[in-house]
Design a protein around this motif. Structure first.
Motif, PDB file in Angstrom:
ATOM      1  N   SER B 197       0.815  -1.198   0.000  1.00  0.00           N
ATOM      2  CA  SER B 197       0.000   0.000   0.000  1.00  0.00           C
ATOM      3  C   SER B 197       0.857   1.259   0.000  1.00  0.00           C
ATOM      4  N   ASN B 198       1.900   1.278   0.795  1.00  0.00           N
ATOM      5  CA  ASN B 198       2.731   2.478   0.891  1.00  0.00           C
ATOM      6  C   ASN B 198       4.076   2.110   1.506  1.00  0.00           C
ATOM      7  N   ALA B 201       5.605   4.739   3.944  1.00  0.00           N
ATOM      8  CA  ALA B 201       4.952   4.781   5.246  1.00  0.00           C
ATOM      9  C   ALA B 201       5.350   3.562   6.076  1.00  0.00           C
ATOM     10  N   HIS B 329      -2.337   6.683  -7.342  1.00  0.00           N
ATOM     11  CA  HIS B 329      -1.218   6.096  -6.607  1.00  0.00           C
ATOM     12  C   HIS B 329      -1.032   4.660  -7.048  1.00  0.00           C
ATOM     13  N   ARG B 331       0.541   1.531  -7.992  1.00  0.00           N
ATOM     14  CA  ARG B 331       1.875   1.026  -7.721  1.00  0.00           C
ATOM     15  C   ARG B 331       2.518   0.558  -9.000  1.00  0.00           C
TER      16      ARG B 331
ATOM     17  N   GLU C 342       1.135  11.601   3.590  1.00  0.00           N
ATOM     18  CA  GLU C 342       1.222  10.620   2.502  1.00  0.00           C
ATOM     19  C   GLU C 342       2.425   9.709   2.680  1.00  0.00           C
ATOM     20  N   ASN C 343       3.328  10.091   3.589  1.00  0.00           N
ATOM     21  CA  ASN C 343       4.471   9.231   3.892  1.00  0.00           C
ATOM     22  C   ASN C 343       4.298   8.454   5.179  1.00  0.00           C
ATOM     23  N   CYS C 346      -1.119   4.331   5.206  1.00  0.00           N
ATOM     24  CA  CYS C 346      -1.508   3.508   4.068  1.00  0.00           C
ATOM     25  C   CYS C 346      -2.957   3.847   3.762  1.00  0.00           C
ATOM     26  N   ASN C 354      -3.880   0.747  10.180  1.00  0.00           N
ATOM     27  CA  ASN C 354      -2.878   1.799  10.244  1.00  0.00           C
ATOM     28  C   ASN C 354      -2.399   2.020  11.664  1.00  0.00           C
ATOM     29  N   SER C 397      -8.320   6.989   3.896  1.00  0.00           N
ATOM     30  CA  SER C 397      -8.352   8.050   2.893  1.00  0.00           C
ATOM     31  C   SER C 397      -9.587   8.921   3.010  1.00  0.00           C
TER      32      SER C 397
END
Lengths: 313, 338, 502
Positions: B197-198, B201, B329, B331, C342-343, C346, C354, C397
């Motif tokens: 997902s990120n 993060a 976004h 991927r 955004e960093n 998720c 999260n 989100s």
């Protein structure tokens, strides 16, 4: 231009020279003109396909359908050239343009992932090719083959000229036209490019259309070499073209790179196949060499890149 | 702050709709098959389809996990056929366990190489697995002899039945359930989804991205080898194909197609092995329908391609019925490609 | 014709929030108008509508007294509107010159071929007119954040727009650059251009603006002439409440009990920080202040292991610790809460996932997640942090900025940290959420945690921390104790230290 910059720009040709020098030491056959001509001739299809792929990757996407378009082209040409040579040339080119266009629209306007779209298109084109004829065959007129491949004074002029033209056109397009600069911008950051007024949809579609056209062009050349149409020839081209583009210095995520590096990589790949053949090494070693070379070059480049920002790995 | 029930309904809906579409599609396809050939709808035939699907299913498990992290494994097919060929060579029809271990070990090794290149050398997965595939292609065609055949035990596991039910299907179900448990209930699984997902993060949250990604590719390597061994058991003798640009690329592409059709798109956040099961079934049944209709390999290819495009088109339509500020976004496979 | 831009009854809503309601205003030629208001008040929304990024639900826009329909940024440019946003807007691997003329390089041809020398010359002229001393051949990625902003400004201004929108442009800029920029803006105003200026630094608003529009929760509360108003009144209009309500009271520190918990010695980061020495006590809130981009964020990142340091040692409770990655930092019970959500989040995952992400190892048995324990802990912390959402399964989100930030906080609080490093923790939040964050931080400090913050808002600096270090060009240039200090004098001292005046 200092040494580091020079190396960054020309490493691929230096590598090519090294390979050629080693080869000519190892085997006497390599010093003959005929071998070089074979390399030139056999590099043409990949060089053409790689130009299209290069543009696509620079714009931030992939094109997996290049091989199938190429194969389909050979099949169609082998069917149509029997009746009329000109139509047999123009019609496959048109098909290539149309397929590329469809890819482009689907990916840019409908936002379908490029891997998926071209993957699907690859399967579809391959299937159509097989439907038309699933064994090598058909008719390619002798005049066509002669024109393209004839050697005068031991030099195959047309292929050589084609390579030069493609190189010049590729570099010119990328570095000396607005269109080319926009491709880099889109590949670097699509959103910022869009905000600055660049029409992302038009350019992406154009890039894929060009890729389709280049694949068709390559197909026309290849069917002359094969003197037939074969729906299965396209298998290696998607991955080989991506390999060549990446080896040549284009970054997989887009926005950086050029075509002359790709051309160098194409020449290296073709040379390796020839050299292994000459030395009497099993042709399958080319695969191994390809894999190692690709990973090696990419690793060196990755190590050379300073970390400008934090990396998530 | 304003609570908004409609937001949560929208999120829920999307997942459920996707799964409904999958079930629906499966249903329709089976129905269509039944119309064309009523014998299709017999339990016996359906079981045969499942049997056939098991190998693809096993290879797709590893690929699913890889794609979930936003990567890709192009060496799956090559890995499978390596296990196939080497297994045959070393077994030579005898019931020996060491060859099996060696094959699994080789699959693990490929996974390790892929994982190491990806995690430690930072090579994009597309390139790395392309490289290992090329290496395998060359090596296997040079060194492996397509002599030898599967051992009786392997044959038994692959085509033997308990009552009327093939053992291989049970093995596939077993492996699938284990991996679903791993992905949904373990820390590792969570971390895989988070990285998909990120990745930034995840790194900032103190997750060891390198370690997780390494093991993801190792898993894929192992599952590919397992699938390859069962392929050997199923066909009895190794069959090396190199259509599509490399050793076993058709297997690789089928696995990828199955994952995509299942809905684990390269977004890497949604989806999972549960979805891939559907993808695998849809793909195989589709192929059966085409075979029944007398359409050969060409038609199957076309159908595979079309269905992938259409399905993803539908998924994308669903995704874009999101709210405002929809930033793509999506991927990428090797770095930041879309 | 004096009127250049009119917005009439502009309204815009998003799911769950009314961003703008019936905003009316006439902008005149030769006016510098500041848009003032808290985060979430609607400033950016209005600007996005003017730039064609968003479409209003209702209302009309008139340019030069003719109604227009701004459908894209391209169209906005055609209508003479130019903007510099907060998001980066440069192509990294292209030269400054090409960035300035992005998309239009084709203008500079020599016999039909693109001429880079022509592009470079044209760009050099643009920059020299603005008196920006930046090499046009450099790639954008090689620029400092300050230079990047200046180039984004140059890129916008060379199109000569009639309406210039500047959204928080001074954030990354040095004092001299801000002055240079303001001079250019004033010149433009005198030429008859209209400038819409967004900044939350009221000092700048008072320096540059002629008029101010105060937005609060989507409504245009007031339109003022700057010379008719005082700073405190403006703050009151924006915040709608008193400072003492917003910030929690400080707890006095008996000097004897102060034990140093975290100690940084001689920390240097190439090009960013030079020999930083600093100590933080248990239960203390310490802030790093100064102009943005002078090393404050890098210090936090270096402590947390997100960027490598060239020298320096970190001591926790007098024990040296080696931290090379967030994994290690977490082990030493350090948490990093940044404002770049955004960093940190998720977005496609649920709130629960999260929040649980950083503390997975605390609730596992043989690698399996202890589901009930997770549900419990996540539930508790989200109640404590007052996260408002339909359920814990909601996708992150769809949350508001404030709630997103609270998710980030919750995630780290579950790791039971002893040290919190926060980079602008309340940035981008509306007043209510900001206040909640301040109260949470003070509460954590009172429980004995040590908190190191990066702050750039003067109001926050004066009211939240116990001590402040001012950084300038990567070095600590001043240290102030805030307890019981005179705010006005302190403010001046901090400002002077930030810009390097003695």
């Amino acid at each position: 231009m200092n040494l580091k910059k020079f190396l960054e720009e020309w490493y691929i040709y230096i590598l090519m020279l090294i390979i050629w020098i080693i080869a000519s030491i190892v085997t006497p056959y390599f010093r003959q003109m005929s071998v070089f001509m074979t390399i030139i001739v056999f590099s043409v299809p990949l060089a053409l396909v790689a130009l299209g792929q290069n543009l696509v990757i620079l714009s931030g996407r992939f094109d997996l359908s290049v091989g199938s378009i190429l194969a389909l082209t050979t099949v169609i040409a082998s069917v149509m050239m029997r009746n009329n040579l000109l139509i047999g040339i123009l019609f496959p080119l048109l098909i290539g343009i149309i397929i590329g266009f469809v890819n482009g629209i689907a990916i840019s306007k409908f936002r379908i992932d490029s891997f998926i779209m071209t993957f699907g298109m690859m399967a579809v084109c391959q299937g159509i090719g097989l439907l038309i004829r699933d064994y090598p065959g058909g008719f390619i007129p002798m005049e066509f083959i002669d024109f393209l491949l004839k050697e005068t004074k031991n030099i195959a002029w047309i292929p050589l000229i084609m390579l030069i033209i493609v190189l010049v056109v590729g570099e010119f397009l990328l570095k000396r036209t607005n269109f080319g600069r926009n491709i880099y911008a889109i590949g670097d950051d699509e959103i910022i490019a869009h905000r600055s007024g660049i029409n992302v949809i038009v350019i992406r579609t154009a890039v894929f259309t060009i890729s389709g056209f280049m694949s068709a062009l390559a197909g026309l050349f290849l069917c002359a070499i094969m003197a037939s149409g074969d729906a299965n020839v396209g298998a290696l081209y998607p991955l080989d073209s991506i390999t060549a583009v990446v080896m040549g210095g284009t970054v997989l995520s887009g926005g950086r790179g050029d075509y002359k590096g790709t051309m160098g990589a194409v020449l290296i790949l073709t040379s390796l196949a020839r050299i292994f053949n000459l030395i009497g090494v099993n042709i399958w070693f080319t695969y191994i060499a390809k894999g190692l070379l690709l990973v090696f070059i990419v690793t060196i480049r990755m190590l050379g890149v300073r970390e400008e920002r934090e990396v998530a790995l | 702050m304003i609570k908004n029930k409609s937001i949560i309904k929208r999120n829920f809906n999307k997942d459920i709709i996707q799964i409904i579409i999958l079930i629906f599609m499966l249903f329709i396809i089976i129905l269509v098959a039944g119309i064309i050939n009523p014998k299709f709808l017999t339990v016996k035939h359906l079981v045969t389809i499942l049997h056939d699907t098991s190998i693809l299913g096993i290879s797709a498990i590893g690929q699913t996990i890889v794609i979930l992290t936003g990567g890709i494994d192009l060496s799956v097919g090559a890995n499978m056929l390596m296990a196939d060929a080497v297994g045959a060579m070393l077994l030579g029809g005898q019931n020996r366990i060491i060859p099996i271990i060696i094959c699994l070990g080789l699959g693990l090794l490929i996974g390790v190489i892929n994982g190491a290149g990806m995690a430690f050398l930072r090579i994009p997965p597309f390139i790395m697995t392309l490289g290992t595939m090329a290496l395998l292609t060359g090596s296997i065609f040079i060194f492996a002899k397509t002599s030898g055949f599967a051992s009786p035990i392997l044959r038994y596991l692959s085509i033997g039945k308990i009552g009327n039910f093939p053992i291989l299907i049970l093995i596939w179900i077993f492996l699938t359930i284990i991996m679903i448990i791993v992905m949904r209930l373990t820390v590792f699984g969570r971390e895989v989804y988070a990285i998909g997902s990120n990745p930034i993060a995840s790194y900032h949250s103190g997750i060891k991205n390198k370690k997780v990604l390494f093991f993801v590719y190792v898993f894929s390597g192992i599952f590919s080898a397992i699938a390859g061994l069962f392929l050997l058991g199923y066909t009895g003798v190794p069959e090396l194909t190199y259509r599509g640009g490399g050793l076993g690329m058709d297997y690789t592409l089928s696995a990828i197609a199955a994952v995509i059709i299942g809905g684990t798109i390269f977004t890497g956040a949604r989806g999972g092995i549960e979805r891939t099961i559907f993808g695998v079934l849809v793909l195989k049944i589709l192929f059966s329908i085409l075979t029944m209709m007398g359409i050969g390999g060409a038609g199957k290819l076309i159908a595979q391609g079309l269905i992938v495009i259409v399905i993803v088109g539908i998924y994308i339509k669903l995704e874009s019925s999101r709210g405002f500020f929809f930033k793509a976004h999506i991927r990428s496979l090797g770095g930041n490609k879309k | 014709m004096d009127e250049i831009l009119k917005v009439q009854n502009i309204s815009k809503s998003f799911p769950g929030v009314q961003a703008l309601s019936k905003v009316n205003n006439i902008f005149k030629r030769g006016e510098i108008c500041a848009l003032v208001g808290e985060n979430g008040a609607g400033k950016s929304t209005l600007v996005f509508i003017l730039m064609g990024v968003l479409r209003p639900d209702q209302g009309k826009i008139f340019i030069k007294e003719e109604e227009v329909n701004i459908t894209s940024i391209h169209k906005a440019k055609e209508y003479g509107i130019g903007a510099v946003f907060q998001d980066p807007n440069l192509i990294n691997y292209m030269s400054v010159a090409e960035n300035i003329y992005l998309g239009e390089q084709g203008r500079f041809k020599h016999h039909g071929i693109l001429s880079y020398s022509k592009i470079f010359r044209a760009a050099e002229k643009v920059l020299s007119d603005l008196q920006f001393n930046i090499d046009v051949r450099k790639f954008a990625i090689a620029l400092s954040p300050e230079e990047r902003k200046l180039i984004e400004f140059a890129k916008m201004i060379r199109c000569d727009p009639d309406i210039i929108i500047l959204d928080e442009i001074t954030a990354a800029l040095d004092y001299e650059s801000v002055n240079k920029l303001f001079k250019i803006i004033r010149n433009k105003r005198d030429e008859g251009k209209t400038i819409i200026f967004i900044s939350h630094r009221l000092k700048e608003v008072f320096d540059i603006a002629d008029t101010a529009l105060v937005l609060k929760e989507g409504n245009l509360v007031e339109k003022l002439k700057i010379k008719d108003v005082k700073e405190e009144d403006l703050i009151n209009l924006m915040m709608g409440r008193k400072i003492s309500e917003v910030f929690p009271p400080r707890v006095s520190f008996p000097k004897k009990v102060k034990e140093t918990a975290l100690s940084i010695k001689n920390l240097s980061v190439n090009g960013k920080l030079e020999k930083i020495n600093l100590d933080i006590a248990r239960g203390e809130i310490v802030a790093l202040a100064g102009l943005r981009g002078h090393g404050q964020s890098e210090l936090l990142k270096a402590i947390f292991g997100r960027i490598p340091k060239q020298s320096g040692k970190i001591y926790i409770n007098n024990r040296e610790v080696l931290i090379e990655s967030p994994v290690k930092a977490k082990k030493e019970k350090i948490a990093f809460i940044s404002n770049k959500r955004e960093n940190e989040l998720c977005f496609t995952h649920s709130i629960r996932r999260n929040i649980a992400l950083s503390s997975l190892d605390k609730r596992q048995k043989f690698g399996f997640i202890m589901q009930r324990k997770e549900q419990e802990e996540v539930n508790n912390i989200s109640l404590k942090m007052n996260i408002v959402a339909p359920s814990l399964a909601t996708e992150v989100s769809s949350l508001s900025g404030g709630n997103k930030q609270k998710v980030v906080f919750s995630k780290w609080l579950l790791t039971l940290p002893e040290f919190l490093l926060c980079d602008e923790p309340a940035e981008g939040l509306d007043m209510g959420a900001k206040s909640e964050v301040y109260h949470i931080l003070r509460k954590l400090a009172n429980e004995g945690k040590s908190i190191l913050l990066v702050l750039s808002d003067m109001i926050e600096i004066l009211n939240l921390p116990d001590r402040v270090f001012v950084l300038r060009e990567g070095k600590i240039v001043a240290e102030f104790n805030l307890l019981g200090a005179n705010k006005e004098i302190l403010e001046k001292k901090i400002l002077k230290a930030s810009i390097g005046v003695n």
